[in-house]
Scaffold this motif. Sequence first.
Motif, PDB file in Angstrom:
ATOM      1  N   ILE A 599       0.848  -1.192   0.000  1.00  0.00           N
ATOM      2  CA  ILE A 599       0.000   0.000   0.000  1.00  0.00           C
ATOM      3  C   ILE A 599       0.882   1.240   0.000  1.00  0.00           C
ATOM      4  N   VAL A 600       0.724   2.059  -1.036  1.00  0.00           N
ATOM      5  CA  VAL A 600       1.365   3.372  -1.077  1.00  0.00           C
ATOM      6  C   VAL A 600       0.335   4.381  -0.610  1.00  0.00           C
ATOM      7  N   SER A 601       0.651   5.120   0.449  1.00  0.00           N
ATOM      8  CA  SER A 601      -0.365   5.997   1.025  1.00  0.00           C
ATOM      9  C   SER A 601       0.262   7.204   1.690  1.00  0.00           C
ATOM     10  N   HIS A 602      -0.524   8.304   1.722  1.00  0.00           N
ATOM     11  CA  HIS A 602      -0.173   9.491   2.485  1.00  0.00           C
ATOM     12  C   HIS A 602      -0.918   9.528   3.811  1.00  0.00           C
ATOM     13  N   ALA A 603      -1.634   8.473   4.143  1.00  0.00           N
ATOM     14  CA  ALA A 603      -2.473   8.450   5.330  1.00  0.00           C
ATOM     15  C   ALA A 603      -1.896   7.496   6.366  1.00  0.00           C
ATOM     16  N   PRO A 604      -1.151   7.991   7.341  1.00  0.00           N
ATOM     17  CA  PRO A 604      -0.587   7.118   8.374  1.00  0.00           C
ATOM     18  C   PRO A 604      -1.640   6.313   9.115  1.00  0.00           C
ATOM     19  N   GLY A 605      -2.852   6.878   9.271  1.00  0.00           N
ATOM     20  CA  GLY A 605      -3.902   6.158   9.992  1.00  0.00           C
ATOM     21  C   GLY A 605      -4.269   4.857   9.314  1.00  0.00           C
ATOM     22  N   GLN A 606      -4.349   4.861   7.985  1.00  0.00           N
ATOM     23  CA  GLN A 606      -4.651   3.633   7.253  1.00  0.00           C
ATOM     24  C   GLN A 606      -3.523   2.623   7.397  1.00  0.00           C
ATOM     25  N   LEU A 607      -2.297   3.090   7.298  1.00  0.00           N
ATOM     26  CA  LEU A 607      -1.157   2.182   7.401  1.00  0.00           C
ATOM     27  C   LEU A 607      -1.080   1.557   8.792  1.00  0.00           C
ATOM     28  N   ARG A 608      -1.402   2.324   9.826  1.00  0.00           N
ATOM     29  CA  ARG A 608      -1.377   1.788  11.187  1.00  0.00           C
ATOM     30  C   ARG A 608      -2.352   0.628  11.341  1.00  0.00           C
ATOM     31  N   LYS A 609      -3.512   0.729  10.696  1.00  0.00           N
ATOM     32  CA  LYS A 609      -4.547  -0.294  10.851  1.00  0.00           C
ATOM     33  C   LYS A 609      -4.260  -1.544  10.036  1.00  0.00           C
ATOM     34  N   LEU A 610      -3.556  -1.391   8.906  1.00  0.00           N
ATOM     35  CA  LEU A 610      -3.462  -2.495   7.951  1.00  0.00           C
ATOM     36  C   LEU A 610      -2.091  -3.157   7.878  1.00  0.00           C
ATOM     37  N   CYS A 611      -1.029  -2.402   8.100  1.00  0.00           N
ATOM     38  CA  CYS A 611       0.303  -2.872   7.696  1.00  0.00           C
ATOM     39  C   CYS A 611       1.047  -3.594   8.812  1.00  0.00           C
ATOM     40  N   ASP A 612       1.790  -4.626   8.402  1.00  0.00           N
ATOM     41  CA  ASP A 612       2.688  -5.318   9.323  1.00  0.00           C
ATOM     42  C   ASP A 612       4.006  -4.556   9.463  1.00  0.00           C
ATOM     43  N   LYS A 613       4.436  -3.934   8.378  1.00  0.00           N
ATOM     44  CA  LYS A 613       5.663  -3.140   8.412  1.00  0.00           C
ATOM     45  C   LYS A 613       5.543  -2.020   7.391  1.00  0.00           C
ATOM     46  N   VAL A 614       6.402  -1.021   7.527  1.00  0.00           N
ATOM     47  CA  VAL A 614       6.332   0.164   6.674  1.00  0.00           C
ATOM     48  C   VAL A 614       7.726   0.515   6.178  1.00  0.00           C
ATOM     49  N   LEU A 615       7.790   0.897   4.896  1.00  0.00           N
ATOM     50  CA  LEU A 615       9.018   1.413   4.289  1.00  0.00           C
ATOM     51  C   LEU A 615       8.867   2.919   4.145  1.00  0.00           C
ATOM     52  N   TRP A 616       9.829   3.659   4.685  1.00  0.00           N
ATOM     53  CA  TRP A 616       9.825   5.115   4.587  1.00  0.00           C
ATOM     54  C   TRP A 616      10.907   5.526   3.597  1.00  0.00           C
ATOM     55  N   LEU A 617      10.477   6.173   2.504  1.00  0.00           N
ATOM     56  CA  LEU A 617      11.393   6.630   1.465  1.00  0.00           C
ATOM     57  C   LEU A 617      11.569   8.142   1.526  1.00  0.00           C
ATOM     58  N   GLU A 618      12.752   8.597   1.222  1.00  0.00           N
ATOM     59  CA  GLU A 618      13.051  10.025   1.110  1.00  0.00           C
ATOM     60  C   GLU A 618      14.083  10.196   0.003  1.00  0.00           C
ATOM     61  N   LYS A 619      13.690  10.920  -1.068  1.00  0.00           N
ATOM     62  CA  LYS A 619      14.554  11.137  -2.218  1.00  0.00           C
ATOM     63  C   LYS A 619      15.090   9.822  -2.795  1.00  0.00           C
ATOM     64  N   GLY A 620      14.206   8.825  -2.838  1.00  0.00           N
ATOM     65  CA  GLY A 620      14.542   7.548  -3.444  1.00  0.00           C
ATOM     66  C   GLY A 620      15.325   6.598  -2.574  1.00  0.00           C
ATOM     67  N   ARG A 621      15.655   7.000  -1.357  1.00  0.00           N
ATOM     68  CA  ARG A 621      16.465   6.159  -0.479  1.00  0.00           C
ATOM     69  C   ARG A 621      15.647   5.680   0.711  1.00  0.00           C
ATOM     70  N   THR A 622      16.051   4.548   1.252  1.00  0.00           N
ATOM     71  CA  THR A 622      15.382   4.014   2.429  1.00  0.00           C
ATOM     72  C   THR A 622      15.850   4.767   3.665  1.00  0.00           C
ATOM     73  N   VAL A 623      14.912   5.417   4.341  1.00  0.00           N
ATOM     74  CA  VAL A 623      15.219   6.049   5.618  1.00  0.00           C
ATOM     75  C   VAL A 623      15.013   5.046   6.744  1.00  0.00           C
ATOM     76  N   MET A 624      13.933   4.268   6.655  1.00  0.00           N
ATOM     77  CA  MET A 624      13.607   3.343   7.739  1.00  0.00           C
ATOM     78  C   MET A 624      12.711   2.240   7.198  1.00  0.00           C
ATOM     79  N   LEU A 625      12.928   1.032   7.628  1.00  0.00           N
ATOM     80  CA  LEU A 625      12.090  -0.117   7.293  1.00  0.00           C
ATOM     81  C   LEU A 625      11.924  -0.942   8.548  1.00  0.00           C
ATOM     82  N   GLY A 626      10.688  -1.058   9.019  1.00  0.00           N
ATOM     83  CA  GLY A 626      10.501  -1.802  10.263  1.00  0.00           C
ATOM     84  C   GLY A 626       9.049  -1.864  10.670  1.00  0.00           C
ATOM     85  N   GLU A 627       8.828  -2.098  11.970  1.00  0.00           N
ATOM     86  CA  GLU A 627       7.485  -2.227  12.506  1.00  0.00           C
ATOM     87  C   GLU A 627       6.682  -0.944  12.257  1.00  0.00           C
TER      88      GLU A 627
END
Length: 667
Positions: A599-627
Motif C-alpha cells: 500500500i502506497v499511502s499518504h495516510a498514516p492512519g490507514q497504514l497503522r490499521k493495515l500494515c505489518d511493516k512500513v518502508l519510509w522513502l526520502e529522495k529515493g532512499r530508504t530512511v527506515m524499514l521496520g514495525e
Amino acid sequence: MSLIIASIFSRKQQGAGLMVYDLTKSEAAYVQLLNFESIPTRLHQLRGISVLADQLYAVVPGALLIFRIQTKENGPLFILEKTVVRPDWVLGKEAQGDLHAVYASTRRNRLFVSFNSQAAVEILDLDGNFLERQYLWEIAPDIFPLPTKIAGNSFQFGIIRHIFEAPDGEVMLTTALLNGTLEGGIISYDDGRMVLGPTPQPPHGGLFFQNRLAYCDIRQAEVPVYKWSSGMSITANEPSSVFRPEITEKRWQDSEQAVRGMTCIDEHLLCGVFYLGKPKKKQIPPRMVEFDLDAGKQIREHFLPSFKGLEEPMIYALLPASPEIEAAAAMYAEPRYFRGDEPFAPELLKQPQEMPEQSPEKGAVTPVEAQSGVKENTKSEETESEIQAPSDLHCEAPQLPVIERKPTVVLDGVSVKFVRSGKLLAKFSNQLRKKRIHWALRGVSLSVFEGEVLGIIGRNGSGKSTMSMVCAGVYQPDEGKITVQGRVQLLALGVGFKNELSGRENVVISGSLMGLSRREILAKMDEVEEFAELGDFMDEPVRTYSSGMRSRLGFAVATAVQPDILILDEIMATGDRAFQDKAMNRMKEMRSLARSVIIVSHAPGQLRKLCDKVLWLEKGRTVMLGETKEVLNAYDNFCQNPQKWLMRHQQEVDIPPDAGEGCSQTE
C-alpha cells in the motif's frame, strides 16, 4: 512459591505491562497490560520498576506510574493510583523524557527517577511530588567534565539505565554512554565516585548479593560479577566470575543474544535474555535464564507466554516479589490476565518447548508420535530443528512443525533512474548531462512475505509510485535485482481505464488484463457493481466519473480477483468515509487469505490499521524499514521539521538536509 515480578514489553511494540512469574511452576501467574490511552507517552514501553510495601513504582518514557497492590480475588493485582507527568518529560523526540529507571528508597523515603533527556536524576517523595533535580555533572563532576570539543550533534554526558542500593544504603547509578562514548559504569550518587568501571560496553542493571556486585553487559550477553565491600572502587576488567546464558538446543545455535534485567532469589541469579536488531531465521525467542550461584552454571530457561497483544515479550527489569504481592497472587488458582482493570482471555501463540538433546533411537516412538499418532521424520536435522509446540499454561499440546512464510517480492539494491528533458547544451556538457539524471530509487532492499501487508510512505517525490511500478514490473531496475513470485495487480488512480468506455466495459477490459476469461469476468460483475456502489453510472463513460468514483471502481475490480500480490498506489486516499471503511474491511479479508499487499499511502492512519511493516522513502532512499508503529512515529517527528531532522540524522541517513516539499499526513 518463588515469585518474581518483571516489567515487560512486546518486541513489536504492541503491548507492555507487569508480569508475576512463578519459578516453581515455570509459568506466568499473572499478567497485566497497561492501557496507554490514559498515559501521555509516545513510546509504549514499560521500563524500570521498584516495590515498596504495597506500592509499586514504574516508569514509561514520559511518565511515572504509581500502583497500589490490592487483594480482591476478582480484581486486578495492580491498581494504577497516580500518573506523574512533568511538562519537560513529554517534550522532545519519540522517547520524550527518556525515563529509564526508578528506585524507591526506604531509608530516605524518596523516589529516584532517571531523566535521561537532561542527564539528570529526579528526586520525588513517595507520593510522586517533585523535590529537586540533580544533573550528572553535579553528582560526579570528575567523571563528567565539560567537553573541550564536540563532534556532530549527538554528544551526551550519559544515560542512567538502572538505580539501586548497596547494603549500606549507598545509592548507585548504572550509567552508559559516558561523555559521548560507549563506555559506562556504576557511579555513587552520594559521593560521585566510580564504583565500578569504566566498562568497555554500555552496562545495564546492577545487583548486590553475597558480597558481590554484578551488572548486565548487554552487547556481550553476559553478567560479570565482582567481589565488593563498602566504599570500594573496582576496575571493570577484573571480574571474579561471569555468567553467560547458554543455548542448549541445536536449532537455536546461531541466535544472537543480549542481557537486560536481573535479580537474585533463593541463591539463584535470574536475567532476561533477548536479541538486538532484526532476528535471524532461527532466532531463539526472548526468555529468562536461571543460574545456580553455588554451582556457577545455568540450570533452567523460562519462556514467557506470547499472545496477541504481547508477542515475543522482552524483560526490561526484574525484582523479587514482595510479601504483599505474594499474598495477593496466592488468591489466583490459575494464571490471570488483565488489560488495565479489565480481565481478558489471551489468544496464546506458539512457544518453544524443551526438546531432547539427542535424536531418538531408530524405531523409537517419540512424544510427538505418541500424542498425534503420526510418526515423526527423524531423517532431516532441519525438520527436527523447526519443531515448536503451542504454549498452553494448563495442559500439554502436541508439537507442530513451523510453516515458513515464503517471500513474494524481494528487492536487492534496486535503483531506478530517469533522464530529464533538457536544452541542446546538455549534449555538449558532461556536468549538465549528469544533472539531467534523476535517481528515483537508490539502493532499496526489502522482502515482502506471504500474508504480509507492506506500507510505503514518504513525501511527494520520494519514489513511492516508482517503487510500486517496479514491484508491478512496469519499470525494470537500472541497478540491483527484483524477484517476484506470483501474479501482480497494480491499482493506481487513472491507470488502465479508457475514458470513453463505460464503467462496465472497463471492468471487462481490466479483468482481461488480469488474465480472466470473459465468463469469469461476467460472473464477478455483480460483485464488482455492488462493491463500487456506482448505480446507473456503471453504464456511463468513465470520463464523467469523479476521482472517488474511479478509485471505487478500480478497487472493486482489483480486489475481486484476489491476485497473489496486490499493489495499491494512493487508491485508498479517495472516496467517502463509508467506502474507505468498506475498503479497509476488504483489505483485512485479503490479508487473512495470505495474499501479499503493498500500500502506497499518504495516510498514516490507514497504514497503522493495515500494515505489518512500513518502508519510509526520502529522495529515493530508504530512511527506515521496520514495525509500523515505530516507523510512523519516526516519520511523524520528521514531518515536524524535515530539514532539522535530516541534519540531526546525517550519520544515519545518507540524504542531504533539504526541506523540500512538506510532509503529507492526510488522515
